[in-house]
Each structure stands twice: as C-alpha cells, then as structure tokens.
Design a protein around this motif. Structure first.
Motif, PDB file in Angstrom:
ATOM      1  N   ILE A 142       0.829  -1.218   0.000  1.00  0.00           N
ATOM      2  CA  ILE A 142       0.000   0.000   0.000  1.00  0.00           C
ATOM      3  C   ILE A 142       0.862   1.266   0.000  1.00  0.00           C
ATOM      4  N   PRO A 143       0.390   2.337  -0.660  1.00  0.00           N
ATOM      5  CA  PRO A 143       1.151   3.601  -0.669  1.00  0.00           C
ATOM      6  C   PRO A 143       0.787   4.492   0.524  1.00  0.00           C
ATOM      7  N   PHE A 144       1.379   5.699   0.539  1.00  0.00           N
ATOM      8  CA  PHE A 144       1.244   6.547   1.733  1.00  0.00           C
ATOM      9  C   PHE A 144       0.008   7.435   1.754  1.00  0.00           C
ATOM     10  N   PHE A 181      -6.990   2.165   1.903  1.00  0.00           N
ATOM     11  CA  PHE A 181      -6.399   1.058   1.145  1.00  0.00           C
ATOM     12  C   PHE A 181      -6.176  -0.170   2.031  1.00  0.00           C
ATOM     13  N   LYS A 185       1.095  -4.902   3.812  1.00  0.00           N
ATOM     14  CA  LYS A 185       2.152  -3.987   4.275  1.00  0.00           C
ATOM     15  C   LYS A 185       1.802  -2.545   3.947  1.00  0.00           C
ATOM     16  N   PHE A 231       9.715  -1.590   5.569  1.00  0.00           N
ATOM     17  CA  PHE A 231      10.152  -0.926   4.346  1.00  0.00           C
ATOM     18  C   PHE A 231       9.917  -1.813   3.123  1.00  0.00           C
ATOM     19  N   ASP A 237       9.516  -6.564  -0.330  1.00  0.00           N
ATOM     20  CA  ASP A 237      10.191  -7.488  -1.252  1.00  0.00           C
ATOM     21  C   ASP A 237       9.973  -8.946  -0.830  1.00  0.00           C
ATOM     22  N   ILE A 243      -0.529  -1.111  -4.834  1.00  0.00           N
ATOM     23  CA  ILE A 243      -0.931   0.264  -5.170  1.00  0.00           C
ATOM     24  C   ILE A 243       0.281   1.139  -4.884  1.00  0.00           C
ATOM     25  N   GLU A 263      -2.093  -0.841  -9.323  1.00  0.00           N
ATOM     26  CA  GLU A 263      -2.818   0.438  -9.389  1.00  0.00           C
ATOM     27  C   GLU A 263      -1.758   1.519  -9.237  1.00  0.00           C
ATOM     28  N   GLY A 277      -0.679   8.575 -12.194  1.00  0.00           N
ATOM     29  CA  GLY A 277      -1.457   9.247 -13.232  1.00  0.00           C
ATOM     30  C   GLY A 277      -0.940  10.646 -13.513  1.00  0.00           C
ATOM     31  N   GLU A 283       4.471  12.545 -13.556  1.00  0.00           N
ATOM     32  CA  GLU A 283       3.643  12.668 -12.352  1.00  0.00           C
ATOM     33  C   GLU A 283       4.456  13.339 -11.235  1.00  0.00           C
ATOM     34  N   LEU A 296      -4.889   6.934 -16.304  1.00  0.00           N
ATOM     35  CA  LEU A 296      -5.725   6.523 -15.165  1.00  0.00           C
ATOM     36  C   LEU A 296      -7.124   7.148 -15.229  1.00  0.00           C
ATOM     37  N   PHE A 355     -12.360   0.745 -10.843  1.00  0.00           N
ATOM     38  CA  PHE A 355     -11.358   1.792 -11.015  1.00  0.00           C
ATOM     39  C   PHE A 355     -10.031   1.151 -11.387  1.00  0.00           C
TER      40      PHE A 355
END
Ligand code: NAD
Length: 490
Positions: free
Chosen positions: A157-159, A165, A183, A214, A220, A234, A258, A261, A394, A422, A460
């Motif tokens: 998952i991103p920040f 998410f 994670k 991390f 990983d 994502i 995902e 964009g 981006e 996107l 989406f």
C-alpha cells in the motif's frame, strides 16, 4: 502547533504488527520513526518488519486459510460487517492518527475512513457472486466452472490513503476466501497498527496479518515469497515495474497494479464555468496536496475561455487556506514526507526552467507555523507545452499544469501522449461531444462534467502504465479467485 487543542496527542500508544492474531514486535526488535509532516516532529515508532516476520505471517495465513474459505459466504460476510462496525466505532481515533501521520486535511480524511467502512460493507454482500458458469460445450454432458481462492494473498500500500487502502481492500480478498498479508507504507504506517488491533479482536487468528516495514525488505519478501501467487500493489510506476520483475524471478504470479497518473481535464468553450473552475481545483486534489493518483493535474482550457478561466482559477487557488491539517477549516495541509516534498520543489524549479508561467503558489507559504514541516503553496503553471517535463511526468504534489487548446484532435493527441492513462475529465454541455471525447480518451475512469469522485461498484483502474487490473467493483473480488473448469461426462 497549539498543544491545547483536542486531538493533538497521537491516539495510539504502542503501534505493533499483527501476526497469527497476536500484536507483536518485529523478530529483530527494530523499530522505525514516523514523522509528523506538519512540524517534522517524531510522532511515534512502529516495528520494522523483516523477511522472517513475513515468513511467520505466511505460515499463519496459510494455516488459517482452509477454515476461513470453508465458511459460507454469509458467514464471511457477517465477519466483514463486524470488521466494518469495529472500524466505524474507532473512526475518530483512526481519523486523528491518519491526519497527523499523513498531513491530509481532516475534513477530507473523514471521507476516507467512511469509504473504508462502506467498501467493506459492499464486499460483505457480494459472496454469492463468487459463482461460475455452465457452458454447453458438448451435447449431453455438463461443463461448469467454479471459482476458488488463491490461498494467501499479499497487499502492498502507498502513503496517501492509508486506512482506506489497508481496510477497504481487505474486503474483496477475504470475501473470496483468501487470507491476507498486508504492508502499509513506511511513510504513514500508524493507522495500520490500529487496524491490526481491530483485526486481532474481530477476525480469527492468521486471517489478516499486518507487517509494518520498508519496501526493500518486508515488501520485497512478500513479492518474492514463492507461495504467495496473488499480489495487489498500489503505488508508483517504478515500484510497480520493480515488483513485476522481482515476482517473475521466483514464480508465475498474478499481480494487479494500481499506479500513477498525469490525468487530463479538458474544458470546452460551452462548459458551465461556474462549476468547471471549482471542479478544476477539486479535481487537482489540492485538499490532498495533489497526492491522489486520480488528480486531474493537466488542465486543457479552450482558447475562447482560457484567459478568464485561468484568472478565476489562479485567484481561487491563491486564496486557499494552507494550514494545520487537524483544523476543519484548512483547505490544504503539508506534503506527506521529506522525499516527496523535495520532489515537488524540484518539479516547480523544472517548470520554471522549462518556461512555464507561474500564476499561483510555487514556494513555501509565509509565516511562523510554516517554518518547519513540508509545506508548499498550491501551485499553478500556465503556458504549458507537451514537451515540458512538468507537462508529462507525475509530480504527486499540489502543482497544476494549464494548457491552451483550440483543435480537438490535437488536444486529444496531447492528452493521450503521456505514459499514464488513469482518469480523465471532460467539461462540455454538448452530450455528443462529451461521449465522443470520452471514447477517444485513453484512460480507465472518466468523468463528464465531474471530477474526482469514486462511485460504489464502479471499477477503477488504469490504461497503459497506470496499471493493470480493476478495483472497487465486483471485478476486484473475482480477481482474488482462480477459475477451475469441471467436465461431467454423462
Ligand atoms: P511507492 O511505489 O514508493 O510505494 C508504495 C509501496 O510499495 C510502499 O508500501 C513501499 O514500501 C512499497 N515498496 C517500495 N519498494 C518496494 C519493493 N521493491 N518491493 C515491494 N514493495 C516495495 O509509492 P508511494 O510514494 O507510497 O505512493 C505514491 C504513488 O502511488 C503515486 O505514483 C500514485 O499515483 C500511486 N497511487 C496509485 C493509486 C491507484 O489506485 N492507481 C492510488 C494511490 C496512489
């Protein structure tokens, strides 16, 4: 920052990971710091999960999966609704943690917590759609398909929308009968530890495991785990491509990606300008500091309305209230983290060097409260041309690029010329023009006379390097299943 205001203390004491139903430290006992982007102070620490922790999580998830999958769809759905209810009950605690950890404004972030609850509820009712087909492949026999879960799935998952998410997207994976290792981003890991506490109470041990850490190690290890065949990621395009490479080195895997964009909003001369100007601001997601993948960060204004639109836009953007993200009246908070902050400043410099005309923002806001923290004014560049880096890469920050156009074929060629695909927005009162333009825009999610919103059950996802796979609709749940064909000879 004023310590006397409510909600200033981080509402989680000792963030931990979740493995096999237990809230735990990393086996290494290492922890890392999460920083408040509004003042650069330490908010708290979380365990630094390792490959060994991922292996323990895998063992727990694999052990729990058969029993979880053996529940009826109604039973799994009921458990997901309990999870949604527990999240809802803790919404204020999650909200304050999220705002302090991400820098996103409280008014907007409230919507994310709500979306997590409503998406879980949506998926909790979809269990009976995990159905197959009967196919008349030969006369007299019976040919049918069934859907089966992958087993253990990994989610990374991103920040920018951490709890949404982390929580909402458990729904489709769990509903399909999988167990999960998840994670969160190392940049905003704290709300995932509250989710860990909630899952420990509501779910059977091992069904959900949450590893903070991390990307290079914990992420990983999930990607390279030979037995985790299904991974949902994502995040950014470079990480998505790295994950594809790493995964392919160990096994044949099913990845959904995902990614980023650089989304166009095209305004025709007949658009409703009273709505379109605020929509350009809302679509840019300045309220998230531009840190939302669907942001319409390229604004194409028809020459006939360009100057008046731009003047109105620049005045409104300059009047936005940048401030404490916990303040209900703030329109925009700080950038999420130092690396992202420096990246945004770098792109502003590139924009200037390449000949963009700065019409709003472009620097750290003035005032004592902005001396520390990752603050940048909402920024608009005009006179953009397609060859400029800022026009095609981006930024993932509060920087809007404005272009002038007068030929539809040309504007569509430019809109479709970047590596991403996107979202997109089209503003016109002419329905034929709107639909024809939507069909020609190479993006996965398009608004006509709208921006930004996601709608229940609508899938989406991105074209081209914006990703592969679709989320938020029934396809997301089905993507967590493998199809099996069975032939019954009569
Ligand atoms: P990122 O790619 O830097 O990190 C995302 C996650 O990947 C983090 O949890 C990180 O720890 C992990 N990671 C990093 N390297 C890894 C590796 N080698 N192996 C496994 N995991 C690894 O992204 P970010 O900066 O957190 O988020 C911003 C990006 O996410 C933007 O590009 C944005 O457009 C995109 N995004 C896309 C969507 C969408 O739905 N399409 C939604 C939100 C954000």
């Amino acid at each position: 920052m004023d310590e006397s205001k409510p909600g200033r203390n981080l509402p989680i004491d000792n963030p931990l990971m979740l493995i096999d139903g237990e809230l735990v430290e990393s086996e290494s006992k290492r922890r890392f710091v999460s920083i408040n982007p509004a003042n650069e102070e330490e908010l708290g620490t979380v365990p630094e999960g390792s490959a060994k922790d991922v292996e323990r999580a895998y063992e727990a998830a694999a052990a729990a999966q058969p029993e979880w999958a053996a529940l009826s769809p109604a039973q799994r759905g009921a458990t997901l609704r309990k999870l949604a209810d527990a999240l809802h009950a803790q919404r204020e605690r999650i909200l304050v943690t999220e705002v302090m950890d991400t820098g996103n404004t409280i008014a907007k972030m409230r919507g994310d917590v709500g979306a997590a609850v409503s998406q879980l509820t949506y998926f909790s009712g979809l269990g009976y759609e995990l159905k197959g087909d009967t196919i008349p492949a030969t006369p007299g026999n019976l040919h049918l398909t069934v859907r089966e879960p992958y087993g253990v799935v990994g989610r990374i998952i991103p920040f920018n929308h951490p709890i949404m998410f982390a929580a909402a997207k458990l729904g489709p994976a769990l509903m399909a009968g999988n167990t999960v290792i998840e994670k969160p981003s190392e940049q905003s890991p704290l709300s995932a530890s509250i989710l860990a506490e909630i899952c420990a109470e509501v779910l059977p041990p091992g069904v959900v495991n949450i590893i903070t850490g991390f990307g290079k190690e914990a992420g990983d290890a999930i990607v390279r785990h030979p037995k985790i065949k299904r991974i949902a990621f994502i995040g950014s395009v470079p990480t998505g491509m790295a994950i594809q490479r790493s995964a392919a080195e160990v096994a044949v895997k099913n990845l959904t990606l995902e990614l980023g964009g650089k989304n166009p909003m095209i305004v025709f001369p007949d658009a409703d300008m009273e709505k379109a100007v605020p929509a350009a601001i809302a679509g840019m997601n300045f309220a998230w500091q531009g840190q939302s993948c669907g942001s319409t960060s390229r604004l194409f204004l028809h020459a006939d309305i360009h100057d008046s639109f731009l003047g109105d836009l620049a005045a409104r953007v300059s009047a936005m209230r940048v401030g404490d993200p916990l303040d209900e009246d703030s329109d925009m908070g700080p950038i999420n983290n130092k690396g992202q902050f420096e990246k945004v400043l770098h792109y502003i410099e590139i924009g200037k060097e390449d000949g963009g005309r700065l019409v709003a923002g472009g620097k750290r806001p003035q005032g004592k409260q902005f001396e520390k923290g990752y603050w940048i004014e909402p920024t608009v560049f005009a006179d953009m041309t397609p060859d400029m880096r800022l026009a095609k890469e981006e930024v993932f920050g509060p920087v809007l690029s404005v272009f002038k156009w007068d030929d539809l074929d040309e504007v569509l060629a430019v809109a479709n010329s970047v590596e991403y695909g996107l979202t997109g927005a089209i503003w016109t009162r002419d329905i034929s023009t709107a639909i024809a333009t939507a069909r020609r825009l190479q993006s996965g999610y398009i608004w006509i006379n709208g921006v930004g919103a996601h709608y229940p059950a609508m899938s989406f996802g991105g074209f081209r390097n914006s990703g592969t796979g679709r989320e938020e609709g029934i396809d997301e749940m089905l993507s967590y299943t493998e199809e099996k064909a069975i032939h019954i000879m009569m």
